[in-house]
Scaffold this motif. Sequence first.
Motif, PDB file in Angstrom:
ATOM      1  N   ALA A 125      -6.609  -3.818  11.336  1.00  0.00           N
ATOM      2  CA  ALA A 125      -5.920  -2.779  10.573  1.00  0.00           C
ATOM      3  C   ALA A 125      -5.153  -1.833  11.483  1.00  0.00           C
ATOM      4  O   ALA A 125      -4.218  -1.150  11.040  1.00  0.00           O
ATOM      5  CB  ALA A 125      -6.924  -1.978   9.733  1.00  0.00           C
ATOM      6  N   PHE A 126      -5.546  -1.784  12.755  1.00  0.00           N
ATOM      7  CA  PHE A 126      -4.895  -0.882  13.693  1.00  0.00           C
ATOM      8  C   PHE A 126      -3.881  -1.600  14.568  1.00  0.00           C
ATOM      9  O   PHE A 126      -3.354  -1.015  15.523  1.00  0.00           O
ATOM     10  CB  PHE A 126      -5.961  -0.190  14.557  1.00  0.00           C
ATOM     11  N   GLY A 127      -3.586  -2.841  14.216  1.00  0.00           N
ATOM     12  CA  GLY A 127      -2.549  -3.593  14.908  1.00  0.00           C
ATOM     13  C   GLY A 127      -1.236  -3.472  14.141  1.00  0.00           C
ATOM     14  O   GLY A 127      -0.976  -2.500  13.435  1.00  0.00           O
ATOM     15  N   HIS A 128      -0.407  -4.480  14.288  1.00  0.00           N
ATOM     16  CA  HIS A 128       0.877  -4.489  13.587  1.00  0.00           C
ATOM     17  C   HIS A 128       0.648  -4.638  12.083  1.00  0.00           C
ATOM     18  O   HIS A 128      -0.195  -5.410  11.631  1.00  0.00           O
ATOM     19  CB  HIS A 128       1.760  -5.629  14.101  1.00  0.00           C
ATOM     20  N   VAL A 129       1.427  -3.881  11.309  1.00  0.00           N
ATOM     21  CA  VAL A 129       1.261  -3.865   9.851  1.00  0.00           C
ATOM     22  C   VAL A 129       1.890  -5.112   9.247  1.00  0.00           C
ATOM     23  O   VAL A 129       3.021  -5.480   9.588  1.00  0.00           O
ATOM     24  CB  VAL A 129       1.899  -2.594   9.255  1.00  0.00           C
ATOM     25  N   ASP A 130       1.162  -5.765   8.353  1.00  0.00           N
ATOM     26  CA  ASP A 130       1.720  -6.872   7.560  1.00  0.00           C
ATOM     27  C   ASP A 130       2.848  -6.311   6.717  1.00  0.00           C
ATOM     28  O   ASP A 130       2.677  -5.324   5.994  1.00  0.00           O
ATOM     29  CB  ASP A 130       0.614  -7.458   6.679  1.00  0.00           C
ATOM     30  N   GLU A 131       4.030  -6.925   6.786  1.00  0.00           N
ATOM     31  CA  GLU A 131       5.178  -6.399   6.060  1.00  0.00           C
ATOM     32  C   GLU A 131       4.965  -6.395   4.545  1.00  0.00           C
ATOM     33  O   GLU A 131       5.606  -5.626   3.824  1.00  0.00           O
ATOM     34  CB  GLU A 131       6.439  -7.209   6.400  1.00  0.00           C
ATOM     35  N   ARG A 132       4.081  -7.243   4.059  1.00  0.00           N
ATOM     36  CA  ARG A 132       3.773  -7.213   2.622  1.00  0.00           C
ATOM     37  C   ARG A 132       2.908  -6.026   2.258  1.00  0.00           C
ATOM     38  O   ARG A 132       2.847  -5.637   1.083  1.00  0.00           O
ATOM     39  CB  ARG A 132       3.058  -8.502   2.220  1.00  0.00           C
ATOM     40  N   GLY A 133       2.212  -5.450   3.249  1.00  0.00           N
ATOM     41  CA  GLY A 133       1.234  -4.408   2.995  1.00  0.00           C
ATOM     42  C   GLY A 133      -0.161  -4.949   3.233  1.00  0.00           C
ATOM     43  O   GLY A 133      -0.401  -6.170   3.235  1.00  0.00           O
ATOM     44  N   ARG A 134      -1.108  -4.051   3.414  1.00  0.00           N
ATOM     45  CA  ARG A 134      -2.493  -4.467   3.643  1.00  0.00           C
ATOM     46  C   ARG A 134      -3.020  -5.241   2.434  1.00  0.00           C
ATOM     47  O   ARG A 134      -2.790  -4.861   1.285  1.00  0.00           O
ATOM     48  CB  ARG A 134      -3.373  -3.251   3.886  1.00  0.00           C
ATOM     49  N   ILE A 135      -3.729  -6.309   2.705  1.00  0.00           N
ATOM     50  CA  ILE A 135      -4.264  -7.130   1.629  1.00  0.00           C
ATOM     51  C   ILE A 135      -5.248  -6.333   0.769  1.00  0.00           C
ATOM     52  O   ILE A 135      -5.354  -6.555  -0.439  1.00  0.00           O
ATOM     53  CB  ILE A 135      -4.937  -8.400   2.201  1.00  0.00           C
ATOM     54  N   GLU A 136      -5.960  -5.375   1.382  1.00  0.00           N
ATOM     55  CA  GLU A 136      -6.884  -4.553   0.602  1.00  0.00           C
ATOM     56  C   GLU A 136      -6.142  -3.783  -0.484  1.00  0.00           C
ATOM     57  O   GLU A 136      -6.611  -3.688  -1.626  1.00  0.00           O
ATOM     58  CB  GLU A 136      -7.636  -3.572   1.517  1.00  0.00           C
ATOM     59  N   LEU A 137      -4.981  -3.216  -0.137  1.00  0.00           N
ATOM     60  CA  LEU A 137      -4.226  -2.453  -1.128  1.00  0.00           C
ATOM     61  C   LEU A 137      -3.585  -3.382  -2.150  1.00  0.00           C
ATOM     62  O   LEU A 137      -3.602  -3.092  -3.355  1.00  0.00           O
ATOM     63  CB  LEU A 137      -3.153  -1.612  -0.437  1.00  0.00           C
ATOM     64  N   ARG A 138      -3.044  -4.487  -1.709  1.00  0.00           N
ATOM     65  CA  ARG A 138      -2.397  -5.397  -2.657  1.00  0.00           C
ATOM     66  C   ARG A 138      -3.398  -5.954  -3.661  1.00  0.00           C
ATOM     67  O   ARG A 138      -3.083  -6.119  -4.845  1.00  0.00           O
ATOM     68  CB  ARG A 138      -1.680  -6.518  -1.901  1.00  0.00           C
ATOM     69  N   THR A 139      -4.610  -6.214  -3.205  1.00  0.00           N
ATOM     70  CA  THR A 139      -5.648  -6.709  -4.117  1.00  0.00           C
ATOM     71  C   THR A 139      -6.056  -5.620  -5.103  1.00  0.00           C
ATOM     72  O   THR A 139      -6.201  -5.880  -6.308  1.00  0.00           O
ATOM     73  CB  THR A 139      -6.869  -7.170  -3.309  1.00  0.00           C
ATOM     74  N   ALA A 140      -6.237  -4.396  -4.610  1.00  0.00           N
ATOM     75  CA  ALA A 140      -6.608  -3.296  -5.498  1.00  0.00           C
ATOM     76  C   ALA A 140      -5.500  -3.005  -6.502  1.00  0.00           C
ATOM     77  O   ALA A 140      -5.762  -2.737  -7.683  1.00  0.00           O
ATOM     78  CB  ALA A 140      -6.919  -2.039  -4.680  1.00  0.00           C
ATOM     79  N   LEU A 141      -4.246  -3.070  -6.063  1.00  0.00           N
ATOM     80  CA  LEU A 141      -3.124  -2.828  -6.973  1.00  0.00           C
ATOM     81  C   LEU A 141      -3.041  -3.911  -8.041  1.00  0.00           C
ATOM     82  O   LEU A 141      -2.761  -3.614  -9.208  1.00  0.00           O
ATOM     83  CB  LEU A 141      -1.816  -2.783  -6.182  1.00  0.00           C
ATOM     84  N   ALA A 142      -3.268  -5.158  -7.662  1.00  0.00           N
ATOM     85  CA  ALA A 142      -3.203  -6.243  -8.643  1.00  0.00           C
ATOM     86  C   ALA A 142      -4.203  -6.002  -9.771  1.00  0.00           C
ATOM     87  O   ALA A 142      -3.869  -6.169 -10.962  1.00  0.00           O
ATOM     88  CB  ALA A 142      -3.475  -7.581  -7.962  1.00  0.00           C
ATOM     89  N   GLY A 143      -5.416  -5.587  -9.440  1.00  0.00           N
ATOM     90  CA  GLY A 143      -6.409  -5.315 -10.472  1.00  0.00           C
ATOM     91  C   GLY A 143      -6.055  -4.109 -11.312  1.00  0.00           C
ATOM     92  O   GLY A 143      -6.179  -4.135 -12.541  1.00  0.00           O
ATOM     93  N   TYR A 144      -5.592  -3.030 -10.674  1.00  0.00           N
ATOM     94  CA  TYR A 144      -5.264  -1.809 -11.416  1.00  0.00           C
ATOM     95  C   TYR A 144      -4.074  -2.030 -12.338  1.00  0.00           C
ATOM     96  O   TYR A 144      -4.099  -1.625 -13.517  1.00  0.00           O
ATOM     97  CB  TYR A 144      -4.965  -0.672 -10.448  1.00  0.00           C
ATOM     98  N   LEU A 145      -3.010  -2.651 -11.841  1.00  0.00           N
ATOM     99  CA  LEU A 145      -1.806  -2.837 -12.642  1.00  0.00           C
ATOM    100  C   LEU A 145      -2.067  -3.744 -13.836  1.00  0.00           C
ATOM    101  O   LEU A 145      -1.512  -3.529 -14.929  1.00  0.00           O
ATOM    102  CB  LEU A 145      -0.680  -3.398 -11.779  1.00  0.00           C
ATOM    103  N   ALA A 146      -2.889  -4.768 -13.654  1.00  0.00           N
ATOM    104  CA  ALA A 146      -3.221  -5.637 -14.781  1.00  0.00           C
ATOM    105  C   ALA A 146      -3.997  -4.867 -15.840  1.00  0.00           C
ATOM    106  O   ALA A 146      -3.743  -5.013 -17.044  1.00  0.00           O
ATOM    107  CB  ALA A 146      -4.029  -6.830 -14.283  1.00  0.00           C
TER     108      ALA A 146
END
Length: 495
Positions: free
Chosen positions: A163-184
């Motif tokens: 998490a303290f290395g280079h950022v995934d351009e898609r965003g952190r998988i933790e946030l993308r997973t949490a967003l997928a559940g919340y938005l649904a």
Amino acid sequence: MEKSWATSKGAAEAAPGVAPGVAPQAGVGAGADFHLDLSGPGGVRASLISALREAVRSGRLAPGSRLPSSRTLAADLGLARNTVADAYGELVAEGWLTARQGSGTRVARRAAARPPERRTPPVRTPRRPTYNLRPGSADVSAFPRAAWLAAARRAMAAAPHDAFGHVDERGRIELRTALAGYLARARGVHADPERIVVCAGFTQGLGLVSRVLRQRGTREMGVEEYGLWFHREALERAGLRCLPMPLDGEGAGIGVLEGGKAGARSVLITPAHQFPTGVPLHPDRRAAVVDWAARTGGTILEDDYDGEFRYDRQPVGALQGLAPERIVYFGTASKSLAPGLRLAWMVLPEHLAGEVLAHKQAGEWSSGALEQLTLAEFLKSGAYDRHVRAMRLRYRRRRDRLVEVLAERAPHIKVTGIAAGLHAVLELPPGTEHPTLQAAAWEGLALEGLSRLRSTPPATGDPTPDGLIVGYGTPPDHAFPGALEALLRVLPPAE
């Protein structure tokens, strides 16, 4: 001859026992670099006196600043010590410097000479805004600091090393997973974490998608007749021409898309709560725009503006749920939390995801990993839902108070667009918008006019309605009553 000196070395020599890199006290003698021009007439001594005097007069040497010792300055400048000592002595006699045993030589503490005042006629200028009722912002004073800090601590404790290395351009998988559940759950969005891209604001995401569409051959983008000018600018920077879509009581009409050129294959709309009119897109038009996209292969860009803040009935679900492969869904934490977080997201159709990500990888700014991990934890813990519910109640009370006060003291002003969001539209008598905005400026009240948000000038015989966009979400609670009073003072009287 022009010389300069640096006192870092000299200051250390003048202060035995002080560790290197630690300033013994504030001032020039504490490690600052200072430039002296000794090229003036009259010899080195006169030039040194003149240069020091000018440094004090101009403020480069602040009152109380300690100068290097005569020995140190002489060594740095390559001069005789007596020359520097004589220069210090003369400036002490003139009152520019002071010299005391044990305190060294310092700049005298006296008021700097003021330049002669220019006599100009007084110019009346508007007051700096005391109250802010511009739309588009949340009450940042209500940011949930304690809950956010607790989430940040938990996120930091659980964060993997990468998490303290280079950022995934898609965003952190933790946030993308949490967003997928919340938005649904909350917005009815079909969201796969692999098709979510986190970005540093809605405008960045809009620019990315627009550039991809332009490369694919899109030339024109349908946009609502009223909207934010910087969104239109983002589309134009991508090389797209904006086609204004007229608005009425049922939202945006898509006739301009049906009759447009072959290049008009995309549309940007705010179906949940149109900005600024506040009208939700009618169910028939929701179905019509989805049908248009399916028939033509068009792409819908859905700005879920204020989708979480609906007051009088259940929230209108996202349009994306009707056609996930034809709609790009945009969401942001700017209204629900704070714009300073710089956190937004896109849910992309599969056929666009790769190209949009490639554009983002080509040098676009990314949100920080810690903020992403904290938001992920904030969502998973339920703190986000609790905060949104609390803010929904707060904003509803403000909306109700705005409507109540206007009904009591300005019943001739019609209020619309209040079913959701953080702003209301106040309809004004013809010809009064500009004078009202001028009066607001003198009153110290920041307001936005309706006409400024129109995408194109009105046609002949079709004047732009006069109105104000009043953002009741912006002021903190203690300032809201004063902002309402200021608003009432500037509204045009009844005819």
